[in-house]
Write an enzyme that holds these catalytic residues in place. Structure first.
Site, short mmCIF file in Angstrom:
data_model
loop_
_atom_site.label_atom_id
_atom_site.label_comp_id
_atom_site.label_asym_id
_atom_site.label_seq_id
_atom_site.Cartn_x
_atom_site.Cartn_y
_atom_site.Cartn_z
N CYS A 1 0.87 -1.16 0.00
CA CYS A 1 0.01 0.04 -0.15
C CYS A 1 0.95 1.31 -0.09
O CYS A 1 1.70 1.34 0.80
CB CYS A 1 -0.90 -0.05 1.42
SG CYS A 1 -1.70 1.51 1.51
N CYS B 1 -10.85 -6.21 -10.68
CA CYS B 1 -10.82 -5.11 -10.51
C CYS B 1 -9.44 -4.31 -10.21
O CYS B 1 -8.87 -4.95 -9.23
CB CYS B 1 -11.80 -4.37 -9.83
SG CYS B 1 -12.21 -2.60 -9.75
#
Length: 568
Positions: free
Chosen positions: A335, A348
């Site tokens: 992240c 996605c």
């Protein structure tokens, strides 16, 4: 043994090897010089020759040969089959262990004029080395030995007794009950008397603690007299007697000073005795009658030809989290905000970090998602590194590539290491089936005696040995440095591939062709006999050729390929 002529070629034989192999005419032939590329240079030439077999399994080529020295006086390695190391161990069944223990105990008891229980205590103190015990006992130091093991001092007593009963009424020092003559007893001290019930409870508690009960002493804190087997047999409960006897039997191996070791095979009660001097830290494989093999030096399963250190490193690699960590690096991204690794588990590219971060970013470019970035529709330059070839690789992608390459390399070796273990287990099943019934059925089918079919069992034993060697060879290969050991890796792959091909031929002949022979043996007796002779000759030849390949493979790995010299 194949020998060369007096020329230089006779000293340095040439044969099929790894890399580009061509004879003088540029065509592949039986006499080839094989190039193994090392580093940036044009490559070094290693002299390698390999056994070839025709379709019937007959030998048509030279033995697998490579040279460790340019010295003309050096013997050729592989000019003849290198045999397995001499067997230096003996497999002992539980009955064998008991017979040996009883024999040495009776011998020492007779020579030292002591009861068998005291003899056992003395032998355990000297790790069951009767010679050493007798030498020290008769050197005038018996008083020190008696004190060490809890034997009563001589003091004019001709033969000490393991237990004595009271001759007059007395009070048990544990339960304080009063007992008439003959109802209480002592240990070897003949001084501290206790009733049978208290002795029974005392022994039960000691046996419950395990083999330490063999070193049990008198309950009186001030007394060190030994409680020996005769006393346990007199007053112990039946279950405690059995357990105590089992501990006493186990002590013959457990307290042997390393001369004997239990077979670590599942459910096996046999022991292995090493004959002669152990080979220090070197791996010495021992094979039990239960088919389990283990290394005498490190206790792990048999791992010839790799060293114990390599085995420890490989098993640590398999059991550690390092492989999982590499997988995380290869299949996840951090992240951009909190740097926690995230795996993409749906299609996605819109990623959302978990609580408490909740940062949303694009999986492709790692940019934050929002007003300024809704889809990843264009190339965005990120900090990058220019490779030696001039191409640009983003640092995160470079890190992932390196981690993935490391993981792929580990999995390559691990999968083959595990596959050979599974194949080895199947070989053991096949050997068990042969012993049960298949050899007898084959003997009836081909009209041969069971003794004449020993070559089939020998082939299966060779297959099992080769599977074990090939399995651990992959552990050796994993620790070859991909950059520093390029030439060594090429030679490793060549030797291993040749050995593997030979093993597959042998395995197919021993299993598949044997079943085909038995299934088709319903014709004329003369035809069956001829097919059987042909099969026997082929299998025996393949067994010998495969043994030659693998013994040379073992020789190469045991020297770490360090002495292999380039050809001039």
């Amino acid at each position: 043994m194949a020998t060369g002529d007096d020329s230089q070629q006779g000293r340095n034989k040439r044969g099929r090897g790894a890399g580009d192999c061509n004879d003088d005419d540029g065509e592949n032939g039986p006499d080839k010089r094989c190039q193994v590329v090392a580093g940036d240079g044009p490559g070094d030439y290693y002299i390698i020759s390999s056994d070839e077999t025709d379709e019937d399994g007959d030998c048509t080529g030279e033995g697998l040969i490579y040279y460790y020295s340019d010295d003309e006086e050096e013997a050729e390695v592989g000019a003849c089959a290198i045999r397995s190391p001499e067997k230096r161990y003996v497999v002992l069944s539980e009955r064998d262990i008991r017979d040996r223990q009883n024999h040495v105990t009776a011998e020492v008891a007779e020579i030292l004029s002591v009861p068998a229980g005291f003899a056992a205590v003395l032998l355990r103190h000297y790790e069951w080395q009767a010679t050493r015990l007798k030498e020290e006992w008769f050197s005038g130091d018996d008083r020190r030995i008696r004190d060490a093991v809890g034997l009563p001092p001589a003091d004019g007593v001709v033969v000490p007794v393991p237990t004595a009963v009271n001759r007059q009424r007395l009070v048990c020092a544990i339960c304080f009950g009063s007992f008439r003559a003959g109802r209480a007893r002592s240990a070897a001290c003949s001084s501290h008397f206790y009733c049978d019930d208290c002795w029974r409870g005392y022994i039960h508690a000691a046996v419950g603690d395990g083999p330490t009960s063999l070193s049990l002493r008198c309950p009186d804190p001030s007394c060190s007299a030994a409680v020996v087997g005769e006393l346990v047999d007199e007053v112990g409960a039946d279950e405690d007697k059995v357990r105590y006897a089992q501990f006493a039997l186990w002590s013959f191996v457990d307290e042997s000073g390393g001369r004997l070791k239990w077979c670590p095979g599942r459910g096996c009660a046999r022991a292995i005795e090493f004959v002669g001097c152990a080979a220090g830290d070197d791996a010495t494989d021992a094979f039990c009658d239960c088919t389990h093999g283990f290394c005498w030096a490190c206790g792990e399963e048999a791992h010839r030809p790799v060293t114990c250190a390599t085995v420890r490193a490989w098993l640590l690699k398999n059991s550690s989290d390092s492989a999982s960590a590499n997988w995380v690096l290869a299949n996840t991204k951090h992240c951009p905000k909190c740097r926690r690794p995230i795996e993409k588990n749906q299609g996605c590219n819109h990623m959302s970090c978990r609580a408490p971060c909740y940062h949303s970013f694009c999986w492709i470019c790692l940019e934050p998602l929002g007003v300024g970035h809704t889809t990843c529709d264009g190339y965005r330059l990120r900090p990058s590194k220019v490779t030696a070839g001039g191409s640009v690789v983003p640092p995160e992608e470079q890190r992932q590539r390196q981690a993935k390459a490391s993981l792929d390399r580990y999995l390559y070796h691990y999968e083959r290491w595990a596959a050979n273990h599974k194949s080895l287990e199947e070989v053991f099943k096949g050997m068990a089936a042969l012993e049960r019934s298949e050899l007898e059925k084959m003997a009836d089918t081909v009209h041969a005696s069971a003794m004449d079919l020993r070559f089939v069992k020998a082939a299966y034993e060779q297959i099992a040995s080769c599977r074990r060697v090939l399995r651990w060879a992959y552990a050796y290969g994993y620790f070859l440095d991909p950059v520093r050991d390029v030439a060594k890796r090429a030679l490793f792959d060549h030797l291993q591939n040749d050995a593997n091909r030979s093993l597959e031929r042998l395995h197919g002949c021993a299993e598949g062709e044997r079943k085909q022979l038995c299934a088709a043996a319903n014709g004329e007796a003369a035809d069956i006999a001829e097919r059987y002779r042909s099969y026997k000759k082929k299998l025996e030849n393949l067994t010998e050729v495969t043994q030659r390949y693998f013994e040379n493979l073992v020789k190469a790995f045991q020297t770490d390929l360090a002495e292999v010299k380039p050809a001039k």
